[in-house]
Design a protein around this motif. Structure first.
Motif, short mmCIF file in Angstrom:
data_model
loop_
_atom_site.label_atom_id
_atom_site.label_comp_id
_atom_site.label_asym_id
_atom_site.label_seq_id
_atom_site.Cartn_x
_atom_site.Cartn_y
_atom_site.Cartn_z
N LYS A 130 1.43 18.00 7.42
CA LYS A 130 -0.34 18.81 7.77
C LYS A 130 -1.27 18.29 8.09
O LYS A 130 -1.72 17.35 7.59
CB LYS A 130 -0.33 20.09 7.50
N GLU A 131 -1.19 18.28 5.86
CA GLU A 131 -1.53 17.20 5.37
C GLU A 131 -2.16 15.74 5.79
O GLU A 131 -2.65 15.02 5.67
CB GLU A 131 -1.90 16.91 3.33
N ALA A 132 -0.85 15.02 5.61
CA ALA A 132 -0.69 13.82 6.32
C ALA A 132 -0.99 13.24 7.64
O ALA A 132 -1.85 12.66 8.04
CB ALA A 132 1.05 13.02 6.43
N GLU A 133 -0.56 14.26 8.64
CA GLU A 133 -1.83 13.98 10.27
C GLU A 133 -2.90 14.55 9.77
O GLU A 133 -3.76 13.33 10.83
CB GLU A 133 -1.27 15.41 11.40
N LEU A 134 -3.50 15.13 8.99
CA LEU A 134 -4.54 15.30 8.87
C LEU A 134 -5.74 14.00 8.24
O LEU A 134 -6.98 13.18 8.32
CB LEU A 134 -5.42 16.41 8.02
N TYR A 135 -5.19 13.33 7.11
CA TYR A 135 -5.66 12.22 6.20
C TYR A 135 -4.78 10.60 6.43
O TYR A 135 -5.51 9.88 6.38
CB TYR A 135 -5.71 12.45 4.70
N LEU A 136 -3.55 10.47 6.80
CA LEU A 136 -2.94 9.31 7.61
C LEU A 136 -4.25 8.33 8.24
O LEU A 136 -4.33 7.33 7.60
CB LEU A 136 -1.40 9.16 7.76
N PRO A 137 -4.73 8.42 9.11
CA PRO A 137 -4.79 7.77 9.70
C PRO A 137 -6.31 7.44 9.08
O PRO A 137 -6.46 6.02 9.12
CB PRO A 137 -5.75 8.52 11.39
N VAL A 193 0.91 -1.33 0.02
CA VAL A 193 0.09 -0.14 -0.09
C VAL A 193 0.84 1.08 0.34
O VAL A 193 2.33 1.62 0.74
CB VAL A 193 -1.06 0.21 1.25
N TYR A 194 1.26 2.04 -1.03
CA TYR A 194 1.04 3.86 -0.69
C TYR A 194 0.45 4.17 -0.97
O TYR A 194 -0.23 4.60 -2.07
CB TYR A 194 2.16 2.77 -2.26
N VAL A 195 0.75 5.37 -0.24
CA VAL A 195 0.14 6.70 -0.33
C VAL A 195 1.15 8.10 0.42
O VAL A 195 2.21 7.31 0.30
CB VAL A 195 -0.98 7.27 0.88
#
Length: 104
Positions: free
Chosen positions: A16-23, A8-10
């Motif tokens: 900030k974007e990672a903090e918002l969307y990664l979970p 799986v690759y994101v």
């Protein structure tokens, strides 16, 4: 029945974007893989839109595909591979595994 070995690759443009969307991405993508009975061997998330950041992701994908360690690359969308659809398609041709988009 052998399970499909997946990576799986994101990639996010900023911390900030990672903090918002990664979970949420992680949860949805792993659930998608579980439903499809994919065996997730690697979950790679990178941050950045610079050439070195993009290259790191590509190199890891290519390394695992060349070593025949993955059968499938799972991404949220083709923009994860490149902003250009033509470039994303070209990159997919160089990878010796299939690619699936996980609906996010």
């Amino acid at each position: 029945e052998e399970k499909v070995r997946a990576m799986v690759y994101v990639r996010f443009s900023s911390e900030k974007e990672a903090e918002l969307y990664l979970p949420d991405f992680r949860k949805k993508m792993l659930k998608y893989c579980e439903e499809k009975k994919y065996d997730v061997l690697v979950f790679l998330n990178l941050i950045g839109t610079t050439v070195p950041a993009i290259k790191r992701g590509e190199e890891k994908i290519m390394e695992l595909a060349r070593k025949d360690m993955i059968d499938l690359l799972v991404v949220p969308n083709l923009c994860t591979l490149s902003a250009s659809m033509a470039e994303a398609a070209r990159k997919l041709k160089t990878v010796s595994c299939k690619c699936r988009m996980c609906p996010i």
